[in-house]
Motif scaffolding. Sequence first.
Motif, PDB file in Angstrom:
ATOM      1  N   ALA A  52       2.388  -4.933 -16.054  1.00 61.82           N
ATOM      2  CA  ALA A  52       2.164  -4.236 -17.322  1.00 61.82           C
ATOM      3  C   ALA A  52       0.725  -4.355 -17.802  1.00 61.82           C
ATOM      4  CB  ALA A  52       3.114  -4.774 -18.388  1.00 61.82           C
ATOM      5  N   GLY A  77      -0.578  -0.540 -18.180  1.00 61.17           N
ATOM      6  CA  GLY A  77       0.732   0.001 -18.505  1.00 61.17           C
ATOM      7  C   GLY A  77       1.045   1.267 -17.746  1.00 61.17           C
ATOM      8  N   ARG A  80       4.754   1.613 -14.418  1.00 59.48           N
ATOM      9  CA  ARG A  80       5.920   1.393 -15.277  1.00 59.48           C
ATOM     10  C   ARG A  80       7.085   0.830 -14.464  1.00 59.48           C
ATOM     11  NH1 ARG A  80       7.677   6.742 -18.001  1.00 59.48           N
ATOM     12  NH2 ARG A  80       5.555   6.522 -18.832  1.00 59.48           N
TER      13      ARG A  80
END
Length: 218
Positions: A52, A77, A80
């Motif tokens: 992340a 991010g 995913r």
Amino acid sequence: MHDADGADPRTTAQPDRLASLADLEAHYGAPVPRSITKELPRISPQYAAYIARAPFAILSTVGPDGVDCSPRGDPAGFARVADPATLLIPDRPGNNRLDSLRNIVRDPRVAWLFLVPGVNVTMRVIGRAHVSIAADLLASFEMNGKRPKSVIVTTVDAAYFQCPKALVRSQLWNPDAYVDRAALPSTGEMLAASSQDAAFDAAAYDAGYAAHMARTIY
């Protein structure tokens, strides 16, 4: 691939080459036990935390024409973790060589290596991928009003972290070790050297590249 005498070094015994698994394992010894136990068949919450925060990943693929290794990057991010067995990564605009994607549609085996700036631990994910153009999936990765051309969906077979030694030895995150871009050939100069077009203007290409990047990055 053959030596000067016509022999194939991959199948010919030579004293300075480790040419079999038995030779390799005898030379290096047994794996460190924790290097085995850290490998999981899924992305754990702890491993997901690294992914992340990673704005950069390297994708390795294999296909009938050979192997490929290419960079992927976006704000942290962008990779995913949809669930412990599924990793989603958008494919942003590029040069349309499609080396990685060509490989994936013919051989789904992939490996990802994630890097987090300033952190020496890297994260590896190995699995099987397919290329999706599902509208809702593309929409979920929209950036600056533009959707990716596709999303690489990876079904996870293994996930584990890599110890810091390589990044510590390389001083990758040490600003004092950074190289001045001007010390290396420019993009335009490399293109000029490989181009068959004598009229190619390397200086003009370099001068206009920042504006080109701004127009085409998404």
